[in-house]
Design an enzyme around this catalytic site. Structure first.
Site, PDB file in Angstrom:
ATOM      1  N   HIS A  30      39.631  34.777  45.288  1.00 47.42           N
ATOM      2  CA  HIS A  30      41.032  33.699  45.472  1.00 47.42           C
ATOM      3  C   HIS A  30      40.793  32.238  46.346  1.00 47.42           C
ATOM      4  CE1 HIS A  30      43.628  36.273  43.193  1.00 47.42           C
ATOM      5  NE2 HIS A  30      43.028  37.260  43.649  1.00 47.42           N
ATOM      6  N   ASP A  36      35.057  46.294  51.826  1.00 48.61           N
ATOM      7  CA  ASP A  36      35.297  45.351  53.248  1.00 48.61           C
ATOM      8  C   ASP A  36      35.902  46.501  54.160  1.00 48.61           C
ATOM      9  OD1 ASP A  36      37.780  46.112  52.356  1.00 48.61           O
ATOM     10  OD2 ASP A  36      38.740  44.292  52.672  1.00 48.61           O
ATOM     11  N   ASP A  58      37.678  39.674  46.209  1.00 44.40           N
ATOM     12  CA  ASP A  58      39.276  39.441  45.925  1.00 44.40           C
ATOM     13  C   ASP A  58      39.593  38.779  47.209  1.00 44.40           C
ATOM     14  OD1 ASP A  58      41.937  39.647  45.349  1.00 44.40           O
ATOM     15  OD2 ASP A  58      42.297  41.693  46.087  1.00 44.40           O
ATOM     16  N   HIS A  73      46.871  46.375  38.824  1.00 41.04           N
ATOM     17  CA  HIS A  73      48.409  46.336  39.278  1.00 41.04           C
ATOM     18  C   HIS A  73      49.400  46.887  38.351  1.00 41.04           C
ATOM     19  CE1 HIS A  73      47.821  43.448  42.927  1.00 41.04           C
ATOM     20  NE2 HIS A  73      46.686  42.947  42.301  1.00 41.04           N
ATOM     21  N   GLY A  81      44.601  40.598  49.342  1.00 40.62           N
ATOM     22  CA  GLY A  81      43.446  40.174  49.376  1.00 40.62           C
ATOM     23  C   GLY A  81      42.745  40.405  50.521  1.00 40.62           C
ATOM     24  N   ALA A 129      50.497  41.678  46.687  1.00 42.65           N
ATOM     25  CA  ALA A 129      50.636  40.359  47.431  1.00 42.65           C
ATOM     26  C   ALA A 129      51.086  39.304  46.030  1.00 42.65           C
ATOM     27  CB  ALA A 129      49.581  39.919  48.037  1.00 42.65           C
ATOM     28  N   GLU A 149      44.869  36.700  37.655  1.00 42.23           N
ATOM     29  CA  GLU A 149      45.526  37.910  38.354  1.00 42.23           C
ATOM     30  C   GLU A 149      46.923  37.911  38.176  1.00 42.23           C
ATOM     31  OE1 GLU A 149      44.512  41.199  41.547  1.00 42.23           O
ATOM     32  OE2 GLU A 149      44.194  39.244  42.195  1.00 42.23           O
ATOM     33  N   ASN A 202      43.159  50.430  44.218  1.00 45.13           N
ATOM     34  CA  ASN A 202      44.074  49.554  44.864  1.00 45.13           C
ATOM     35  C   ASN A 202      45.015  49.257  43.993  1.00 45.13           C
ATOM     36  OD1 ASN A 202      43.195  49.127  47.914  1.00 45.13           O
ATOM     37  ND2 ASN A 202      41.244  48.944  46.741  1.00 45.13           N
ATOM     38  N   ALA A 203      46.346  49.082  44.145  1.00 44.41           N
ATOM     39  CA  ALA A 203      47.416  48.508  43.105  1.00 44.41           C
ATOM     40  C   ALA A 203      47.586  49.422  42.104  1.00 44.41           C
ATOM     41  CB  ALA A 203      47.401  47.261  43.092  1.00 44.41           C
TER      42      ALA A 203
END
Length: 386
Positions: free
Chosen positions: A62, A245, A271, A192, A307, A137, A126, A216-217
């Site tokens: 992003h 990360d 991300d 998501h 992110g 987010a 996204e 995630n999500a």
């Protein structure tokens, strides 16, 4: 930026090729390409004691360097591209965030011009076609069902540069939109989402081929309700994105994904948002305020992870030193696999003659020491000997 030599031999490094690791290998660069032979007067760059790997390919990003792909002007987008390029990402897809159709169409127009100029490899939408239950987010007020007509409007606005759309397939229109994307050669990514195992299987059968930041999500893996994680990991048609990360995934979750999917079906992504390569502070991610502290980005309101501030060189080093993955597997996940997904493996993703001269030099501890982009040194070189 160093001047480009007519022909340069990158010699002495541990070179990671599709066939394996070559100690004391040679990669020959002429102009912006990798070639098979060098003339007698070629310059030699001694990379002994280093690794030489293909340039990194990021499917999901992003922004960075303080610049937003989701909302910034052209100069800000270019800042983000150059920031990630300096960290080894030589091929990059720009990701948007949820917005209204008019705004996203406008962003697609701006970003598509940069794709056409060769600065970006494509656009990833996204949102807004994601579940309010797993919005992360993204602004809930702007979420919509994945109506195929709405999806088609975004593809048209991108003028053939859309490469991926993340959606929740359980929503009304979800499966039809997956089919539409597959028919147009655009990656349908499950993410998501609050989908069940069965709904996820249906989406994959309809043409979905990517899991957006797996784990995630989306609902967690359960022994009675396995949810999307199990369906996405088990299907050989699906590549799973992983954000390595240390915040988004526990090392055991990453190990599980590699063990179940195999190195051929993993794509490391960042991300990243604006703060990547820039620093802590207050930022915007679409319409939402984000606070970055200690390198972790969270929504200012409720603390939801927003992110990352990750760059791919850090993801590579962590995979090698913390996760202890084989270097060949890391290269597949961070270069070859995403290049194949994007349909650009004929040009990037490996160090083979005929491909773009995109390469990353790492020291013995996997810290970045040089970045070559289409034959130009963006970072480095370390020092040539003739």
């Amino acid at each position: 930026m160093a001047a480009r030599a007519a022909c340069t031999v990158l010699a002495g490094a541990r070179v990671v090729l599709p066939t394996g690791i070559v100690d004391g290998g040679r990669v020959i660069v002429e102009g912006g390409r990798i070639v098979g032979a060098a003339p007698d007067d070629a310059t030699t760059l001694d990379l002994s004691g280093h690794w030489l790997v293909p340039g990194f390919v990021d499917l999901h990003n992003h922004g960075g360097g303080g610049g937003s792909f989701a909302s910034g002007p052209v100069d800000a987008v270019l800042t983000g591209i150059r920031t990630h390029r300096a960290h080894g990402t030589t091929t990059l897809v720009a990701s948007t965030v949820t917005g209204d159709t008019g705004f996203l169409a406008q962003r697609a127009g701006l970003l598509s011009e940069l794709v056409e100029q060769g600065e970006l490899a494509g656009i990833h939408f996204e949102g807004p076609f994601i579940s309010p239950c797993r919005k992360g987010a993204h602004s809930e007020a702007l979420l919509r069902h994945p109506d195929p007509a709405e999806v088609r409007k975004l593809l048209d606005a991108a003028r053939g540069t859309a490469r991926m759309v993340t959606l929740a397939p359980e929503l009304p229109g979800g499966i039809e939109s997956v089919r539409l994307l597959a028919e147009h050669g655009v990656i349908a990514a499950v993410g998501h989402t609050d989908a069940t195992y069965e709904q996820t299987v249906e989406a994959v059968d309809a043409g979905a081929t990517v899991a957006t930041h797996l784990f995630n999500a989306m609902p967690p893996l359960g022994h009675r309700a396995p949810g999307p994680v199990a369906a996405l990991l088990e299907d050989e048609r699906v590549t799973v994105e992983l954000i390595n990360d240390g915040t988004h995934l526990h090392p055991a979750a990453l190990e599980l994904a590699f063990h179940r999917a195999g190195a051929a079906r993993v794509a490391f992504v960042t991300d990243a948002m604006d703060a990547a390569g820039f620093g802590d502070g207050r930022y915007q991610l679409g319409p939402l305020a984000v606070e970055v502290r200690g390198g972790v980005a969270r929504l200012a309101g409720d603390g939801t992870i927003a992110g990352s501030t990750l760059t791919q060189d850090v993801a590579f080093r962590r995979a090698a030193t913390v996760d202890r993955l084989p270097v060949e597997d890391i290269v597949r996940a961070i270069s070859a696999n995403p290049a194949k997904l994007l349909g650009v493996y004929d040009r990037v993703g490996s160090l083979e003659p005929g491909k773009d001269a995109d390469a990353v030099v790492l020291d013995a501890d996997f810290s970045l020491k040089g970045v070559l982009h289409k034959g130009d040194w963006v970072v480095g070189p370390i020092g040539a000997t003739g």
